[in-house]
Scaffold this motif. Structure first.
Motif, PDB file in Angstrom:
ATOM      1  N   ASP A  32       0.792  -1.011  -0.133  1.00 27.77           N
ATOM      2  CA  ASP A  32      -0.206  -0.018   0.025  1.00 27.77           C
ATOM      3  C   ASP A  32       1.086   1.243   0.032  1.00 27.77           C
ATOM      4  OD1 ASP A  32       0.863   0.244   2.692  1.00 27.77           O
ATOM      5  OD2 ASP A  32      -0.957  -0.142   3.524  1.00 27.77           O
ATOM      6  N   VAL A  38       0.105  -6.047   1.020  1.00 22.61           N
ATOM      7  CA  VAL A  38      -1.129  -6.191   0.697  1.00 22.61           C
ATOM      8  C   VAL A  38      -1.664  -7.427  -0.023  1.00 22.61           C
ATOM      9  CG1 VAL A  38      -3.265  -5.209  -0.622  1.00 22.61           C
ATOM     10  CG2 VAL A  38      -1.356  -3.594   0.383  1.00 22.61           C
ATOM     11  N   GLN A  88     -15.321  -2.488  -2.045  1.00 25.14           N
ATOM     12  CA  GLN A  88     -13.976  -3.237  -2.326  1.00 25.14           C
ATOM     13  C   GLN A  88     -13.032  -2.150  -3.199  1.00 25.14           C
ATOM     14  OE1 GLN A  88     -14.428  -6.967  -3.857  1.00 25.14           O
ATOM     15  NE2 GLN A  88     -11.842  -7.012  -4.103  1.00 25.14           N
ATOM     16  N   GLU A  91     -11.823   0.650  -1.262  1.00 20.88           N
ATOM     17  CA  GLU A  91     -10.646   0.505  -0.329  1.00 20.88           C
ATOM     18  C   GLU A  91      -9.380   0.053  -0.954  1.00 20.88           C
ATOM     19  OE1 GLU A  91      -9.563  -3.591   2.683  1.00 20.88           O
ATOM     20  OE2 GLU A  91     -11.648  -3.055   1.834  1.00 20.88           O
ATOM     21  N   GLU A  92      -9.292  -0.528  -2.101  1.00 17.85           N
ATOM     22  CA  GLU A  92      -8.236  -0.650  -3.072  1.00 17.85           C
ATOM     23  C   GLU A  92      -7.534   0.581  -3.507  1.00 17.85           C
ATOM     24  OE1 GLU A  92      -9.273  -5.401  -4.339  1.00 17.85           O
ATOM     25  OE2 GLU A  92      -9.709  -3.713  -5.695  1.00 17.85           O
ATOM     26  N   GLY A  96      -3.762   1.873  -2.518  1.00 16.39           N
ATOM     27  CA  GLY A  96      -2.927   2.002  -3.823  1.00 16.39           C
ATOM     28  C   GLY A  96      -2.570   3.400  -3.721  1.00 16.39           C
ATOM     29  N   SER A 160      -5.310   3.980 -10.719  1.00 18.95           N
ATOM     30  CA  SER A 160      -5.254   2.420 -10.870  1.00 18.95           C
ATOM     31  C   SER A 160      -6.804   1.992 -11.420  1.00 18.95           C
ATOM     32  CB  SER A 160      -4.978   1.866  -9.552  1.00 18.95           C
ATOM     33  OG  SER A 160      -5.729   2.360  -8.426  1.00 18.95           O
ATOM     34  N   ARG A 186       0.073  -0.915  -8.535  1.00 17.66           N
ATOM     35  CA  ARG A 186      -1.110  -0.556  -8.097  1.00 17.66           C
ATOM     36  C   ARG A 186      -2.228  -1.311  -9.004  1.00 17.66           C
ATOM     37  NH1 ARG A 186      -0.784   5.961  -8.042  1.00 17.66           N
ATOM     38  NH2 ARG A 186       0.864   6.124  -6.411  1.00 17.66           N
ATOM     39  N   LEU A 188      -4.616  -3.950  -7.725  1.00 15.60           N
ATOM     40  CA  LEU A 188      -5.364  -4.670  -7.269  1.00 15.60           C
ATOM     41  C   LEU A 188      -6.836  -4.068  -7.903  1.00 15.60           C
ATOM     42  CD1 LEU A 188      -4.578  -4.970  -3.443  1.00 15.60           C
ATOM     43  CD2 LEU A 188      -4.233  -6.481  -5.287  1.00 15.60           C
ATOM     44  N   PRO A 189      -6.923  -2.641  -7.920  1.00 13.71           N
ATOM     45  CA  PRO A 189      -8.231  -2.496  -8.925  1.00 13.71           C
ATOM     46  C   PRO A 189      -8.450  -3.185 -10.016  1.00 13.71           C
ATOM     47  CG  PRO A 189      -7.561  -0.548  -7.836  1.00 13.71           C
ATOM     48  CD  PRO A 189      -6.347  -1.499  -7.650  1.00 13.71           C
ATOM     49  N   THR A 192      -9.512  -6.673  -9.334  1.00  6.17           N
ATOM     50  CA  THR A 192     -11.053  -6.921  -9.101  1.00  6.17           C
ATOM     51  C   THR A 192     -12.039  -6.374 -10.241  1.00  6.17           C
ATOM     52  OG1 THR A 192     -10.452  -6.176  -6.712  1.00  6.17           O
ATOM     53  CG2 THR A 192     -12.825  -5.801  -7.610  1.00  6.17           C
TER      54      THR A 192
END
Length: 287
Positions: A32, A38, A88, A91-92, A96, A160, A186, A188-189, A192
């Motif tokens: 992060d 993470v 979610q 949060e990501e 990030g 991101s 970054r 994670l988005p 998802t």
């Protein structure tokens, strides 16, 4: 009683509607904004990029052959699922990009709105970009935009989610298929979003997402003969070299900006038109 150990996640790639591990077996740690661990993300290889291109090419006929209205409905469904996972995403994005919860949620809302905006363009592009041409003869002459094929997308490194949506959604809206390399630090988005795509109505192979390093994967995609276009939004200092590589196979190139743009600005049609080609049809009058 001892503290519970967290379950460390290791995310995979998204290729052909499935979630394979990287062919190389490599992963890397995602941290992060404060440097805290993470998750682990797959580090895509050249073989993974080739597999993604094969999947995108295989899905192109069906996606481009669908009606524009149908594509719009499919893309709108993606926005619906994104809205359901907004917490979610927020949060990501906050972790990030180092944003406050309120700013991260605003970025997510903007990304969902942007996706809806592009979904609405699918059945309007032909009317806006096509037309009839005056000719000296007893003929009708029509020009119509058509998708050009497989597009490689190097996603922005800093934005991101909103930046990612702003470069992926226009490619899909035109009827092209995509191979996307996410932000390295970054991702994670993007991961998802791949889960959203997998649980929406988007056919497998239409959008393929690779995590890893754009500096490593980008040159292979730029040189690949079965990639028809490339968006260099996240290419950074390698953009000029990638343009040269893309020229060898006559790719359509959307050049990298001098610096990462304000993704909240009105995008217009500038990210859709580069990956469309114009087909002209002649038809005799009275027949």
């Amino acid at each position: 009683m001892s503290d519970r150990l967290a379950v460390r996640k290791t995310y995979k790639l998204y290729v052909g509607g499935k979630f394979p591990r990287s062919e190389s077996g490599r992963t890397y740690e995602v941290a992060d904004g404060r440097g805290h661990f993470v998750a682990n993300a797959a580090w895509a290889s050249r073989k993974d990029a080739r597999d993604a291109v094969v999947a995108a090419r295989g899905a192109f006929a069906g996606w481009s052959g669908a009606t524009a209205y149908n594509r719009g409905q499919v893309l709108y469904r993606v926005a619906e699922v994104m809205e359901g996972r907004a917490a979610q995403f927020a949060e990501e994005v906050a972790a990030g990009e180092g944003l406050s919860a309120a700013k991260a949620r605003a970025a997510v809302d903007a990304a969902v709105d942007r996706w809806v905006w592009y979904a609405g363009w699918t059945d309007k592009l032909a009317a806006v970009l096509g037309g009839t041409n005056p000719v000296a003869g007893p003929y009708f002459d029509f020009s119509m935009p058509e998708p050009s094929g497989v597009v490689a997308v190097l996603a922005p490194q800093r934005s991101s989610l909103l930046g990612l949506v702003s470069v992926l959604a226009p490619v899909l809206a035109t009827g092209c298929t995509a191979v996307v390399v996410s932000s390295h630090q970054r991702p994670l988005p993007a991961i998802t979003l791949s889960e959203v795509l997998a649980t929406s109505d988007v056919p497998g192979g239409v959008a393929n997402l690779l995590t890893g390093d754009a500096a490593e994967i980008g040159p292979w995609l730029a040189e690949h003969a079965d990639v028809d276009g490339i968006d260099l939004a996240g290419a950074g200092t390698a953009a000029m070299e990638l343009e040269r590589s893309a020229a060898g196979t006559l790719k359509r190139v959307l050049r990298a900006p001098a610096e990462e743009p304000d993704w909240t600005a009105d995008p217009g049609l500038s990210r859709m038109t580069p990956f469309l080609e114009t087909k002209t049809v002649w038809h005799p009058i009275g027949v």
